[in-house]
Write a protein that holds these residues in place. Structure first.
Motif, PDB file in Angstrom:
ATOM      1  N   UNK A 112       0.802  -1.228   0.000  1.00 43.49           N
ATOM      2  CA  UNK A 112       0.000   0.000   0.000  1.00 43.49           C
ATOM      3  C   UNK A 112       0.837   1.280   0.000  1.00 43.49           C
ATOM      4  N   UNK A 113       1.799   1.466   0.916  1.00 39.47           N
ATOM      5  CA  UNK A 113       2.554   2.726   0.912  1.00 39.47           C
ATOM      6  C   UNK A 113       3.248   2.993  -0.430  1.00 39.47           C
ATOM      7  N   UNK A 114       3.872   1.957  -1.016  1.00 36.86           N
ATOM      8  CA  UNK A 114       4.569   2.143  -2.294  1.00 36.86           C
ATOM      9  C   UNK A 114       3.597   2.428  -3.438  1.00 36.86           C
ATOM     10  N   UNK A 115       2.475   1.717  -3.459  1.00 36.43           N
ATOM     11  CA  UNK A 115       1.470   1.938  -4.499  1.00 36.43           C
ATOM     12  C   UNK A 115       0.882   3.351  -4.403  1.00 36.43           C
ATOM     13  N   UNK A 116       0.580   3.794  -3.175  1.00 28.72           N
ATOM     14  CA  UNK A 116       0.010   5.131  -2.985  1.00 28.72           C
ATOM     15  C   UNK A 116       0.998   6.204  -3.441  1.00 28.72           C
ATOM     16  N   UNK A 117       2.276   6.022  -3.100  1.00 30.80           N
ATOM     17  CA  UNK A 117       3.305   6.991  -3.537  1.00 30.80           C
ATOM     18  C   UNK A 117       3.423   7.012  -5.056  1.00 30.80           C
ATOM     19  N   UNK A 118       3.466   5.835  -5.661  1.00 28.85           N
ATOM     20  CA  UNK A 118       3.617   5.755  -7.114  1.00 28.85           C
ATOM     21  C   UNK A 118       2.469   6.470  -7.822  1.00 28.85           C
ATOM     22  N   UNK A 119       1.256   6.303  -7.321  1.00 27.31           N
ATOM     23  CA  UNK A 119       0.109   6.990  -7.936  1.00 27.31           C
ATOM     24  C   UNK A 119       0.189   8.489  -7.675  1.00 27.31           C
ATOM     25  N   UNK A 120       0.567   8.870  -6.467  1.00 28.85           N
ATOM     26  CA  UNK A 120       0.644  10.288  -6.107  1.00 28.85           C
ATOM     27  C   UNK A 120       1.659  11.027  -6.982  1.00 28.85           C
ATOM     28  N   UNK A 121       2.797  10.399  -7.231  1.00 27.88           N
ATOM     29  CA  UNK A 121       3.851  11.054  -8.002  1.00 27.88           C
ATOM     30  C   UNK A 121       3.741  10.800  -9.505  1.00 27.88           C
ATOM     31  N   UNK A 122       2.669  10.136  -9.935  1.00 26.11           N
ATOM     32  CA  UNK A 122       2.413   9.965 -11.363  1.00 26.11           C
ATOM     33  C   UNK A 122       3.141   8.802 -12.009  1.00 26.11           C
ATOM     34  N   UNK A 123       3.753   7.933 -11.221  1.00 22.54           N
ATOM     35  CA  UNK A 123       4.460   6.782 -11.781  1.00 22.54           C
ATOM     36  C   UNK A 123       3.498   5.653 -12.156  1.00 22.54           C
ATOM     37  N   UNK A 124       2.316   5.666 -11.555  1.00 20.06           N
ATOM     38  CA  UNK A 124       1.287   4.675 -11.865  1.00 20.06           C
ATOM     39  C   UNK A 124      -0.043   5.401 -12.039  1.00 20.06           C
ATOM     40  N   UNK A 125      -0.925   4.771 -12.802  1.00 17.73           N
ATOM     41  CA  UNK A 125      -2.254   5.338 -13.022  1.00 17.73           C
ATOM     42  C   UNK A 125      -3.067   5.284 -11.714  1.00 17.73           C
ATOM     43  N   UNK A 126      -3.808   6.359 -11.463  1.00 21.89           N
ATOM     44  CA  UNK A 126      -4.631   6.412 -10.251  1.00 21.89           C
ATOM     45  C   UNK A 126      -5.757   5.385 -10.328  1.00 21.89           C
ATOM     46  N   UNK A 127      -5.973   4.724  -9.211  1.00 16.02           N
ATOM     47  CA  UNK A 127      -7.081   3.779  -9.081  1.00 16.02           C
ATOM     48  C   UNK A 127      -7.363   3.631  -7.591  1.00 16.02           C
ATOM     49  N   UNK A 128      -8.571   3.220  -7.231  1.00 17.41           N
ATOM     50  CA  UNK A 128      -8.863   3.041  -5.800  1.00 17.41           C
ATOM     51  C   UNK A 128      -8.140   1.798  -5.267  1.00 17.41           C
ATOM     52  N   UNK A 142       1.065  10.899   4.837  1.00 15.04           N
ATOM     53  CA  UNK A 142       0.344  12.146   5.104  1.00 15.04           C
ATOM     54  C   UNK A 142       1.298  13.323   5.060  1.00 15.04           C
ATOM     55  N   UNK A 143       2.498  13.159   5.642  1.00 22.44           N
ATOM     56  CA  UNK A 143       3.495  14.231   5.626  1.00 22.44           C
ATOM     57  C   UNK A 143       3.916  14.587   4.204  1.00 22.44           C
ATOM     58  N   UNK A 144       3.854  13.624   3.292  1.00 23.47           N
ATOM     59  CA  UNK A 144       4.188  13.871   1.885  1.00 23.47           C
ATOM     60  C   UNK A 144       3.019  14.473   1.115  1.00 23.47           C
ATOM     61  N   UNK A 145       1.878  14.636   1.777  1.00 26.59           N
ATOM     62  CA  UNK A 145       0.705  15.202   1.108  1.00 26.59           C
ATOM     63  C   UNK A 145      -0.146  14.171   0.409  1.00 26.59           C
ATOM     64  N   UNK A 146       0.056  12.905   0.724  1.00 29.19           N
ATOM     65  CA  UNK A 146      -0.715  11.817   0.113  1.00 29.19           C
ATOM     66  C   UNK A 146      -1.896  11.529   1.026  1.00 29.19           C
ATOM     67  N   UNK A 147      -3.090  11.654   0.479  1.00 33.79           N
ATOM     68  CA  UNK A 147      -4.298  11.473   1.289  1.00 33.79           C
ATOM     69  C   UNK A 147      -4.563   9.984   1.513  1.00 33.79           C
TER      70      UNK A 147
END
Length: 159
Positions: A112-128, A142-147
């Protein structure tokens, strides 16, 4: 945890819990605190009276009122039965929310943490997605601004 009485620009009053006063400040700055009635992100702390009880008064302290006196059929119910009904309704809504997330999102487990970061920084397509993260990992996101938000856990889930 700190409970704040809040008020939006439309003068709607509501309460919310925060991990700390700095967590409140950060969430307001990022416009994550919104009025549940109108959705406004222009929210301020309302005036609150602290509840201080001395050692001798702990047994006698009356519970803090959280809702205005009832004037409908709820007024005929005892406080205990009303609380139980409200708790059941809240649990049902939380279960519905959790079931919706589990049905419509991908469980990425410990990734989860790696997937959320990858989506946040545009390395992976956003998905739930949902998955597992330690408290430290969640705080770092959260500190990185990832909801991120925890999935609701109900007492019956622990059995």
């Amino acid at each position: 945890m700190i409970r704040y009485a809040l008020r939006c620009e439309q003068n709607h009053a509501f309460e919310s819990w925060f991990q700390s006063s700095s967590a409140y400040d950060q969430q307001v700055k990022r416009k994550l605190v919104t009025c549940p009635i109108c959705g406004s992100a222009k929210v301020d702390k309302a005036i609150m009276a602290p509840r201080v009880v001395g050692k001798k008064g702990r047994e006698r302290a009356a519970p803090e009122p959280t809702t205005p006196p009832a004037t409908t059929e709820a007024a005929q119910q005892t406080p205990t039965s009303l609380m139980l009904a409200q708790e059941r309704e809240l649990r049902a809504k939380l279960k519905e929310l959790r079931d919706h997330i589990v049905k419509h999102a991908d469980n990425v487990g410990e990734r989860f943490p790696n997937e959320a970061r990858a989506m946040h920084y545009g390395d992976k397509e956003h998905r739930p997605i949902y998955g597992e993260a330690s408290p430290d990992e969640a705080k770092a996101l959260i500190d990185e601004g990832i909801e991120v938000s925890p999935l609701p856990v109900l007492p019956e889930d622990r059995n």
